[in-house]
Design an enzyme around this catalytic site. Structure first.
Site, short mmCIF file in Angstrom:
data_model
loop_
_atom_site.label_atom_id
_atom_site.label_comp_id
_atom_site.label_asym_id
_atom_site.label_seq_id
_atom_site.Cartn_x
_atom_site.Cartn_y
_atom_site.Cartn_z
N CYS A 138 43.02 54.95 63.65
CA CYS A 138 43.48 55.60 64.89
C CYS A 138 42.96 57.03 64.97
CB CYS A 138 45.00 55.56 64.94
SG CYS A 138 45.66 56.44 66.36
N CYS A 141 45.40 59.59 66.40
CA CYS A 141 46.49 59.98 65.49
C CYS A 141 45.99 60.96 64.43
CB CYS A 141 47.06 58.76 64.76
SG CYS A 141 47.36 57.34 65.80
N ASP A 142 44.81 60.68 63.87
CA ASP A 142 44.38 61.41 62.66
C ASP A 142 43.18 62.32 62.88
OD1 ASP A 142 46.34 59.98 61.34
OD2 ASP A 142 44.99 58.34 60.80
#
Ligand code: NAP
Length: 311
Positions: A138, A141-142
Site C-alpha cells: 500500500c 499507507c507507507d
C-alpha cells in the site's frame, strides 16, 4: 430473519445497502474492517468516477458510507466465517441461510457477496519476512516513510503505475520493475509516469528475492529475456501485481471460475438461489468503482425480484 445480508462494505456493498434501504428491505451489512470502503481507502486519487474527477479514495469511501448511514443502513462489525443452508427454498418459499461470523450467526432469505479482492503476493524468499520492514502492498499507507529514499514498485498495471507516481513525490528514486516490455496501465497514467525524472522503468524483469538484514536493502532481479541476474539497492519494495478475489469461504456454496471469481450473469445471480454477488469478487470484464457500484444496484434489484411471491 432478515430479507438480505450484504457481506462486505466496499463500493459494491455500500451501493447495495443504499438500494436495499430505498427498497424497504430488512437488511444488514457485515464489515470486517473498521473503515468502510474496501480497496479504495488506499487509493490516493480516483480520476475516473463520473462527476468527481481527482477525488481521494478515502474521501469517496466516506461519502459512500455517509449515504448508507443517512438511509439508516445497519452495519455489523464482524468477520464472516461461512454460510450454512438452513433450509432450501421453493417457488413459493425463500431459502433460509445462516451467515456465520466470529460474533454469532444471522439468518436471512438472501445474501449479497460483496467481499471484493485482496493484494496478490509474489511468493518469493524474503517477501513475508520483510513485510512492514520494507515490503509493502500500500503506497498511500507507507509511501511517506520513503522521503529521500530509494524504492521500487513491482507490477505494470494501474495500481503499480499510480504507486510509482505517488512515491516519486517523496522518494529520491523510484524503480518500476515490470516483467514485460509494455505496461498494462491506462495511457494517461503512463504519460504521467514517463514525465517524471526520478522514475526509472526496469523492463522485462522479475524480482526473485527480497534481501536485507533488519530491513530491506536489496532486491535480486532477473531479466527474463537475457536471464541476467543482479542486485538492485533499494530501501523498500511496493508489490502491486494485481488482486485475488476474497471468495475462499464461499467456494463450496457458489460456483467460482479457475481464478476464484464467483460465476454470475449481469443480474448478479450465482449458482445458488438467493445468493447474489457484486463487485470485484465476481466474474466480469472490468473491475472499477463504477462497475462495483452498478453491480450493487443490480444485485439488489435481483434480490427484490427473487423475493416476490416468497414468504
Ligand atoms: P492488474 O491490472 O491485474 O495488473 C497487475 C500487474 O502485475 C500486471 O502488469 C501484471 O503483469 C503484473 N503481475 C502479475 N503477476 C505478477 C507476478 N507474479 N510477477 C510480476 N508481475 C506480475 O492489477 P492492478 O494494477 O492491481 O489493478 C487491479 C484492477 O483495478 C484493474 O482492473 C485496474 O484497472 C483497476 N484499477 C483502476 C484504477 C483507475 O482506473 N484509476 C486504479 C487502480 C486500479 P502483466 O501486465 O504482464 O500481466
Amino acid at each position: 430473519m432478515r430479507d438480505l445480508v450484504i457481506i462486505g462494505s466496499g463500493p459494491a456493498g455500500l451501493s447495495a445497502a443504499v438500494y436495499a434501504k430505498r427498497a424497504g428491505l430488512d437488511m444488514v451489512i457485515i464489515e470486517k474492517n473498521p473503515v468502510s470502503g474496501g480497496q479504495i481507502i488506499d487509493t490516493y486519487e480516483v480520476d475516473n468516477y463520473l462527476g468527481i474527477p481527482g477525488v481521494n479514495g478515502f474521501d469517496l469511501a466516506m461519502k459512500f458510507r455517509e449515504h448508507a448511514d443517512k438511509l439508516g443502513a445497519e452495519f455489523v462489525d464482524a468477520t464472516v466465517t461461512g454460510i450454512d443452508v438452513v433450509k432450501e427454498g421453493s417457488d413459493t418459499e425463500a431459502p433460509i441461510y445462516k451467515v456465520k461470523t466470529d460474533n454469532g450467526g444471522i439468518e436471512t432469505r438472501t445474501v449479497i457477496l460483496a467481499t471484493g479482492a485482496h493484494h496478490s503476493k509474489l511468493g518469493i524468499p524474503g517477501e513475508e519476512e520483510f513485510i512492514g520492514k520494507g515490503v509493502s502492498y500500500c503506497a498511500t499507507c507507507d509511501g511517506a516513510f520513503y522521503r529521500g529514499k530509494v524504492t521500487a514498485v513491482n507490477g505494470g498495471g494501474d495500481v503499480a503505475v499510480e504507486d510509482a507516481i505517488f512515491l516519486a513525490r517523496f522518494a529520491s528514486k523510484v524503480y518500476l520493475i515490470h516483467r514485460r516490455d509494455e505496461l498494462r496501465a491506462a495511457k494517461i497514467l503512463q504519460d504521467e509516469l514517463f514525465g517524471l525524472d526520478n522514475v526509472e522503468v526496469i523492463w522485462d524483469s522479475v524480482v526473485k528475492e527480497v534481501k536485507g538484514e533488519d530491513k530491506v536493502n536489496k532486491l535480486l532481479i532477473e531479466n527474463v529475456k537475457t536471464n541476467e541476474e543482479k542486485d538492485l539497492e533499494v530501501d523498500g519494495i511496493f508489490v502491486a501485481i494485481g488482486i485475488r478475489p476474497s471468495t475462499d469461504l464461499f467456494a463450496d456454496i457458489v460456483e467460482c471460475d479457475e481464478g476464484g471469481y464467483v460465476e454470475a450473469l449481469e443480474d448478479g445471480a450465482t449458482s445458488k438461489p438467493g445468493i447474489f454477488v457484486a463487485g470485484d469478487s465476481r466474474k466480469k470484464r472490468l473491475r472499477q468503482i463504477v462497475t462495483a457500484v452498478a453491480d450493487g444496484a443490480n444485485a439488489v434489484t435481483s434480490v427484490q425480484d427473487f423475493l416476490v411471491g416468497k414468504k
